[in-house]
Design an enzyme around this catalytic site. Structure first.
Site, short mmCIF file in Angstrom:
data_model
loop_
_atom_site.label_atom_id
_atom_site.label_comp_id
_atom_site.label_asym_id
_atom_site.label_seq_id
_atom_site.Cartn_x
_atom_site.Cartn_y
_atom_site.Cartn_z
N CYS A 111 17.86 25.31 43.28
CA CYS A 111 19.31 25.30 43.50
C CYS A 111 19.66 26.01 44.80
O CYS A 111 19.08 27.05 45.12
CB CYS A 111 20.01 26.04 42.36
SG CYS A 111 20.62 24.97 41.08
N HIS A 112 20.65 25.47 45.50
CA HIS A 112 21.17 26.12 46.70
C HIS A 112 22.14 27.23 46.30
O HIS A 112 22.95 27.03 45.40
CB HIS A 112 21.94 25.12 47.56
CG HIS A 112 21.10 24.02 48.08
ND1 HIS A 112 20.75 22.93 47.31
CD2 HIS A 112 20.50 23.83 49.29
CE1 HIS A 112 19.98 22.11 48.04
NE2 HIS A 112 19.82 22.63 49.22
N MET A 124 24.96 22.58 38.14
CA MET A 124 24.00 23.55 37.60
C MET A 124 24.68 24.89 37.32
O MET A 124 24.35 25.58 36.34
CB MET A 124 22.81 23.75 38.56
CG MET A 124 21.94 22.51 38.76
SD MET A 124 21.50 21.62 37.24
CE MET A 124 20.65 22.89 36.30
N GLU A 125 25.63 25.26 38.17
CA GLU A 125 26.40 26.49 37.93
C GLU A 125 27.20 26.37 36.62
O GLU A 125 27.27 27.32 35.84
CB GLU A 125 27.35 26.76 39.11
CG GLU A 125 26.70 27.38 40.32
CD GLU A 125 25.89 26.37 41.15
OE1 GLU A 125 25.94 25.15 40.87
OE2 GLU A 125 25.21 26.81 42.10
N ASP A 144 23.49 36.22 20.72
CA ASP A 144 23.09 37.63 20.73
C ASP A 144 24.04 38.50 19.92
O ASP A 144 23.61 39.38 19.16
CB ASP A 144 23.04 38.13 22.19
CG ASP A 144 22.58 39.58 22.29
OD1 ASP A 144 21.54 39.91 21.67
OD2 ASP A 144 23.23 40.38 22.97
#
Lengths: 160, 160, 160, 160, 160, 160
Positions: free
Chosen positions: E76-77, E113-114, E128
């Site tokens: 990823c950039h 992707m972010e 969690d």
């Protein structure tokens, strides 16, 4: 250089050798405050009561900040933190927000830098959340109030 | 929640949309101090003159801290920082160390959080380097003194 | 201090102000090698042909390393990297592995540090993958071979 | 794949299981050099004597680099580092800067990758600080010179 | 390898060159869910209404996760994110929590992707926070639902 | 708030105190899948056989992701991970890729979050590598299948 363990005999910075120190349970507590105008503080109080939880966001930032301490402070040892708690309360007399951060570890060196990093990260996050309303806020009183569990014994700051 | 851009209409935290804002040159300056006993400050002054450079280590930590701002402050935008300078000077009247951090960017939002993070990281590093000599040091006066280059115009803090 | 832009007039380290520089397309290429015994190199060659891909792991580590450059090198500016490629080839004459890293950006300062960080991270990863077989490996020849796109013009290293 | 513990029986990369290994005191020492022109080295020597402390900045970067090792090297275990020291000396015969990094831990695996990462980060920082004066500098001789404390016994590199 | 831009002609992974692409405003939206038992979901609903704000903590984790995307996904950039919002709602029919993450940038490549990293980090944080009450929760439906602003045009997922 | 240890008695998030818990060997296994079109899966299978190794890149990303868990999940303790393995297999019936991540530690709390983070990071990397070919992929089935070594005993998920 008497007293400054972060330098060697030649005055060069190093991460001090703690490999000979015992692994003991250690605790540190740090505090700070963010002073602001009463009308800014009102925004915090409203948010906590209803929505827009400034203190909740800052609490989480402080907890996560404690875990980044060794990334930020050059000569700090990475430590297996076993507990972090960050309390933030509104103080109308300040006026502003008071912050207290508690960190524990079982390790070979103390966690006061982790506690200070937690408190300052929480304080800066309070600033960030409120800066659209006021730019003149000020963070102060950032200090260690308790440190215990190491060879140098218990330290408690005087009440101010 | 009037004035608090970090929350949406429902009071939920978000990273505010700056995509419609112009890319402009921005600058922010923050300051802080670390108050300590005169004899602790003597250690700093000796180190700077000769060896064991407390201020040099803290300066570097502050510069690197500016780059970690968006990692630490939950709702900060990552920004392409174009300059960071951190000045630390000994102030015998405090007594202690005064810190000033300057950050610039060409971006869509301001860099006051980066400047504050630089100043507070430098201050905590001063504490770390000197804590073997004194535990009662205190960080204070952490605030923005200048912010310029955005739509909201120039902000300058009053001299205190 | 003539020539050293990373220090101000007083010799204090700072991240140099690039806000006045033009945003241009920039490229940098760095290289390095890892010298090892022929029998260690055989393990690499076998792995690439069949399985246990040392070079593939090191390539990825180098690419990711380029993105961490500003975290590692104190006075580096964070940059929006637009390309990273890391090539690793077996050189039986060395004997060892030769590494070449290419990084591009559209930014206000060069990417040679990113290219060097990519090459060195790939080299260290080669070492890590093979250290169970040989401890006497050595990384060398880490240098910039091409840099272009900035005001200082094109730089090409001499072939060695 | 005989000898390469970072791959499983099928040649797939993994972080090797060290949970059955004893926690012992471990040490590793790595070295590197940065070769440069005599006139570039003069800038370093002047800086150390007076101001613009290239070696001081690189030392700190090396120490902090050791703490980022497990972030950079894909299959390295995160380790509780107990000491880091990075020495940099001017060598007029090289001509250039010689770097030696020492890392200790009490853990289940060795710290040679941490020592190598400290040395290479310090070397790259020297490059970064001086690159405005010379682009043809070269990092070399990056290798492990001592490793001790684990099951595989003491390793000392031959003097070169 | 037709269609896979993350590999070069030889099949080697690289971070693809986007330097020739236009800087445009881009947006991506991703979604996910965490399925759990009704009684576990009751704990979430109680917490949101009163205290112990599971969704608030997960929202913040998701926002911060978006900023770590380029650290986690190898090719990823790094991108200058201009907005992140993460919405979490209780869905009694699932039963569980539905998550939607929106990310914007002005850049040379997309932010799906972010958005996916924000959604998955928020989902794991929900896990969690609740794992003491139930270990059989499952994260699913993690996908891109909208992507717009790049050369490849608008993509909208079918409603499921 | 019964059952939710991540909140104190007042419902405030904290990192729970594990300093009183025994250091024991702990293991966790998590799984996930990435569902895709058969023709997309063909690209993966070709790559693994010949070149363009999607699964190899994702495996490494998953291993490194496990080490970033405490950075991502706000209330997770940093842990000295002693083993990480990530297996990815092509499943033509899905069709897609199945992922299983195994993490071990000797510590005071479990590693299921590390295993989940490894699995989700590997899954997102598969998505990233293949997104040029298909945007409709979906990550699902992300759950803990085994957890052992702590006070709460062994947990095994039912086979689905």
């Amino acid at each position: 250089m008497a007293g400054l363990t972060h330098f060697d005999g030649e005055g060069r910075a190093h991460m001090v050798d703690v490999s000979g120190k015992a692994v003991t349970d250690r605790i540190a507590v740090a505090e700070a405050f963010v002073r602001m105008r009463p009308e800014t503080l009102d925004l915090v109080a409203q948010g906590t009561a209803k929505k827009g939880d400034v203190l909740g966001v800052a609490r989480l930032a402080g907890i996560m900040g404690a875990k980044r301490c060794a990334d930020l402070i050059p000569l700090c040892h990475p430590l297996p933190i076993t507990k972090v708690a960050v309390d933030l309360v509104v103080d109308a007399n300040l006026p502003g927000v008071r912050i207290e951060a508690t960190v524990k570890t079982s390790g070979q060196t103390g966690v006061e830098m982790e506690a200070l990093t937690a408190a300052s990260t929480a304080a800066l996050t309070v600033y960030d959340m409120l800066k659209a309303a006021e730019k003149t806020m000020e963070v102060g009183g950032l200090r260690v109030v308790l440190k215990d569990g190491g060879k140098s014994g218990r330290f408690e700051a005087e009440v101010t």
